[in-house]
Design an enzyme around this catalytic site. Structure first.
Site, PDB file in Angstrom:
ATOM      1  CB  CYS A 219      -1.161   0.203   1.281  1.00 26.59           C
ATOM      2  SG  CYS A 219      -2.118  -1.303   1.167  1.00 26.59           S
ATOM      3  CB  CYS A 242      -3.118   2.702   8.983  1.00 30.24           C
ATOM      4  SG  CYS A 242      -2.537   3.144  10.972  1.00 30.24           S
TER       5      CYS A 242
END
Length: 258
Positions: A219, A242
């Site tokens: 990511c 996150c």
């Protein structure tokens, strides 16, 4: 000397801190240097039991060095998601040795949960929030049970969602009233770069390749010219955090903690 804060008792419904406490702390230390605030937090136990949460990413060495210079025994929590770049793991080990970190804790996700919810290791590709939850959010929440406050390396310049970042803010992720302390909230990129040079700190090896904010490998992508430093995180998704940090909101003392 400030009165030490009591430890969080999960059976006690009374929150450790309130939004008003965050505002008062910001006001109290408005003109203080980063070192002065760190001394108050770490040596005078202003926030009680604290832990530093570090990604060992592109700019992490600055905060780790600052904290270690005041108290190298502060627990440092690293979320070992099993999805990091090999360079990040090597950098973690290098900094821990160089800075003399005495209590580095590698937090790993529950293997049974991973087997049930991400056996293919591809959850990041279709459900990045769910992947972050099982690999970061849940392991960190468990590890923080005994702490009153966390130290983070977030800076206001990193992204538009962080431009109002204060030094002190209430952790809204649970009902314990834990405080978040952001010592570098008002630091600029130029100040960070100067600190690296003046203290001869090693750079994360991926920075030279254009990775300016470094998380899990699947990511994280290279940041393009003109983009903010976190543009390479979760590219293509409407996602900027996150899950262990929420976008900063005003600390309103009239709003409930829960």
């Amino acid at each position: 000397m400030a009165e030490p804060a009591r430890k969080i008792d999960r059976l006690d419904p009374t929150p450790r801190f309130t939004p008003g406490d965050a505002i008062r702390l910001d006001t109290r230390f408005r003109d203080a240097t980063t070192h002065e605030v760190l001394v108050a937090v770490l040596r005078e136990h202003l926030l009680g039991e604290v832990a530093l949460v570090s990604s060992f990413g592109a700019e992490s060495a600055t905060l780790l060095h600052l904290v270690a210079s005041v108290d190298p025994s502060v627990p440092v929590l690293f979320l070992d998601t099993d999805r990091h770049f090999p360079e990040t793991l090597a950098y973690r080990d290098e900094l821990a040795t160089r800075l003399g970190l005495r209590d580095l804790r590698n937090l790993q996700p529950d293997p049974d949960v991973i087997a049930q919810r991400d056996a293919s290791a591809l959850r990041w590709s279709f459900d990045p929030d769910g992947c972050c939850e099982i690999r970061k959010v849940v392991p960190l929440a468990s590890a923080l049970a005994g702490f009153d406050a966390t130290i983070t390396g977030r800076k206001a310049f990193q992204a538009s969602t962080r431009n109002a970042l204060p030094r002190f803010e209430l952790d809204t992720s649970d009902t314990a009233g834990r405080m978040k302390f952001n010592p570098l909230a008002d630091w600029t990129k130029a100040e960070l770069d100067a600190y690296f040079i003046s203290h001869n700190l090693p750079q994360h090896p991926l920075v030279e390749q254009g990775y300016l904010s470094i998380g899990c490998a699947p990511c994280t992508s290279i940041v393009k010219p003109g983009e903010d430093p976190r543009a390479g995180r979760w590219r293509g998704w409407n996602k900027t955090e996150c899950g262990i940090h929420s976008p900063v909101e005003d600390n309103d003392p009239d709003q409930p903690v829960f």
